[in-house]
Design a protein around this motif. Sequence first.
Motif, PDB file in Angstrom:
ATOM      1  N   LYS A   1       0.716  -1.266   0.050  1.00  0.00           N
ATOM      2  CA  LYS A   1       0.136   0.115   0.314  1.00  0.00           C
ATOM      3  C   LYS A   1       0.874   1.189   0.019  1.00  0.00           C
ATOM      4  O   LYS A   1       0.463   2.318  -0.729  1.00  0.00           O
TER       5      LYS A   1
ATOM      6  N   TYR B   1       0.073   4.350  -2.874  1.00  0.00           N
ATOM      7  CA  TYR B   1      -0.170   5.390  -2.663  1.00  0.00           C
ATOM      8  C   TYR B   1       0.871   6.257  -2.597  1.00  0.00           C
ATOM      9  O   TYR B   1       1.027   7.397  -3.342  1.00  0.00           O
TER      10      TYR B   1
ATOM     11  N   SER C   1       0.466   7.185  -6.349  1.00  0.00           N
ATOM     12  CA  SER C   1      -0.578   7.978  -6.451  1.00  0.00           C
ATOM     13  C   SER C   1      -1.862   7.260  -6.873  1.00  0.00           C
ATOM     14  O   SER C   1      -2.713   8.106  -7.650  1.00  0.00           O
TER      15      SER C   1
ATOM     16  N   ASP D   1      -4.546   7.274  -5.258  1.00  0.00           N
ATOM     17  CA  ASP D   1      -5.426   8.309  -4.797  1.00  0.00           C
ATOM     18  C   ASP D   1      -6.008   9.306  -5.836  1.00  0.00           C
ATOM     19  O   ASP D   1      -6.836   9.970  -5.716  1.00  0.00           O
TER      20      ASP D   1
ATOM     21  N   ASP E   1     -11.318   2.348  -2.596  1.00  0.00           N
ATOM     22  CA  ASP E   1     -10.635   3.197  -3.752  1.00  0.00           C
ATOM     23  C   ASP E   1     -10.715   2.397  -5.024  1.00  0.00           C
ATOM     24  O   ASP E   1     -10.776   2.966  -6.272  1.00  0.00           O
TER      25      ASP E   1
END
Length: 817
Positions: free
Chosen positions: A300, A304, A308, A310, A656
């Motif tokens: 993870k 993230y 990126s 997110d 997500d």
Amino acid sequence: MTQRSITLALGLLLSACALLHARTSKQIVYRPTDNTLVVPTTHGQVRLPLSGQHLFVADTDFKPQVIDTFKTTHNIHFIEDNFIYPRRAWLNNITNVSLLTAGTHVKLQTYHVLSRQPLTLKAESQWADVYLRFSVNGNSLFVNQTLVPKQDGCYSLSTPSLPIVKPQTGFKAVIPGYVHAEWVNPDFVSAYVYEHGMPNKPVVYQDKCATTPVSIMQTQSLTIGIAPEKQFPRKPYLNGENTHAQWNVGYGAMDAEGKLSPQLYYPVLGTPKAALKKGQKLHFAYRIILSKNNWYDVYKQVIYGMYSFDDMRKTTNEQPLTTRINKIYHYMRTQSAQLFRKAECEGVPICAQDYRGGVHGANNDAMKNADYGAMWMTVRMANDTALANNLLPYVRNFKLKQQFATGKYAGAPQGQYFLWKSKRWVEEWGEHIEPIAITYYSLIDVANMLLFEPNDTALQASLRTSANLLLTMQRQDGSWPLGVSLKDETDILPDLKDLRPTFYGMYVAYKMLGNDKYLQAAMRGANWFIAHAVRPTALVGVCGDTRFAPDFATAMSVQALLDMHQLTGDVRYKDAALDMARYFTTYIYTHPADVTPLKDKEGRSLNPLQYTQAGLACEHIGVIGSANPQGPILLSSFAGMFVRLYQQTGDVLFLDMARAAANGRDRFVEPESGIAAYYWAHFNKVALPYPQHAWWQLGWLTDYLVAEAELRSKGRISFPRGFVTPKVGPHKVLGFSAGTIDGENVELTIGNNSLSCHNANLELLVARSTKGSHGYAIVMNSTNRPTEMRLTNTSGQCLKAGLVPPFGIEIVKVKNI
């Protein structure tokens, strides 16, 4: 004291001083006496052994060569010629480049310190010089690597080997999409193809199926992940071209000498970047992430912190998903005469959709249906009497005739497909019976139909016959055979076990028929599955045409185990489900999605968040999976389940991934029908030739949207679910029973034009009260910013206006729906 003793003592003193300095500063220190880096991190000081780097050199005209000498444990040459779809991918993954036997192999193991701040090392050989520059931030070691050839040639260079693993103390190796292993498997085919352990020889995995570009090695005390900076992995779409198959970075979990270590290779021998001139510098940047936690934590951090993921929350829609649902429904309704073929089977009229894919023995005459639950759900929610009378009875006949009526295998499907010219049933890729097919096409499909038609005695009898057959085929240990040949009743593909959630058929039988013998069988099957599939992370898929490469059945196994937990209360099933769910996230691409607009061939600007693979899952993973030529699929059955998993666990990656799969995919949608293409590689060009996929899409989109409504409303909204869907994953049927909004019984609708909310980023679900003429508008914002809402009725009257919060919900009670 001899000169040698003085030199040794001085070296030890310098190492001790360096170590003391490292403990009191943020500086990285290299200890030449034991070839070790001392790295200060947020977890404390970490010592990394450097076992050198591996350089491969070949002539500039080097071409990879296929090494095709592999056999299964049952002495079957792999891969058999009849598996035409995965064969090309297999041959592409057994070259001398992939198996690290190409070119001249040179080990660079002596490093010289060029600078201490920042730490810069140099390794030399007759072929090339290599420079490494290190810096640290938090628990990440940033590395810039430069290769400088001393003569023209084709070069490949690994990252430094970091042999932190002692196999006897336990490890977990993870390369998402390729490796998820806790043991070294001497059966090379089983490990390399099916992800059952890791291969017992070094291999280099390609970019195209590395769903997250990272190699991770977990031990009892330290987890290391090594990942290229986002500019280095291949881009799936570039300069108006599909560049999915480019191989920029190689990934390994074992170095060229057979030591367990996370590895990257850049460039890769035989690729364009590998051809270098004398003195031509080639730069590569990557991070080594150091963690005291497990692989999932490092994974993870990469998703993230480096790639990126997110950013996918910024995705916008060109049309709401609810508009797509309505389009698909109207298209299937108005085009049903052209989309469905009527035929006769033993004098009974049957109906299914023409299938244009490859089918064993077909002569362009294969027929099949998909997602019976979604068919019945759609007709019920739309209150469509025309389809109810003119389509469903003949689709029902297809299902009943699909089953063997007599004989040893009465109650098993004769095949997924009916060949209307030769009037016979065939399986996808051979003549056999699979217990998982009984679970799918004899039990789940029929049970989902019975949820809507509980008094259908023919379906009831069919379900009971199939349940008893599956029960008799269960072995004493709780397992089932992968498949049984109809010719001689031998096991098909004896190198494979039925590492699939076949036990779910017994769960369905118990829920529908209530006999304890089915529950006991379900528990025996689930317990065997946990011991042999979940704990070692070893599965096979359900698609015969790809020789059962691991696929979306993995996601179905998550929901199957969750259902077993809900039924029995046994926490082992829940724990196993969560382990499988975290593993299944590695089937989903998180390749970095550039937010800078792309250009197509005509020079038009494209939103890269719409073309990215990020958020989309593989149909089949690994070296023979369909993701090799086609990339991921748009059919995202897992989305609703992932929303529910987020609700249970608080793990935002599930949420997500669900939203990234569902939103912003309009470029893959055929405008007229609302049907999305199946594979990413085709964009929206190959949606209509496979209209039976539309039912799967209606099913998963509805399941996802209702799951979002349930999550966002914090319990105000709730709808009962049926059983999972053959064979694409875990989405569940709705609409057979009323749900509730604020305690009031309501029924969802499809094709309802009584309300509108003209904003592409707002989803509008409409539910009618089971009593009275009123209902509810459920409005949900699909974006991470406030969005303007204007809810109107058919006369244009505004019923409510305002801003819907980011990923928020509005529930509006409306009269006269």
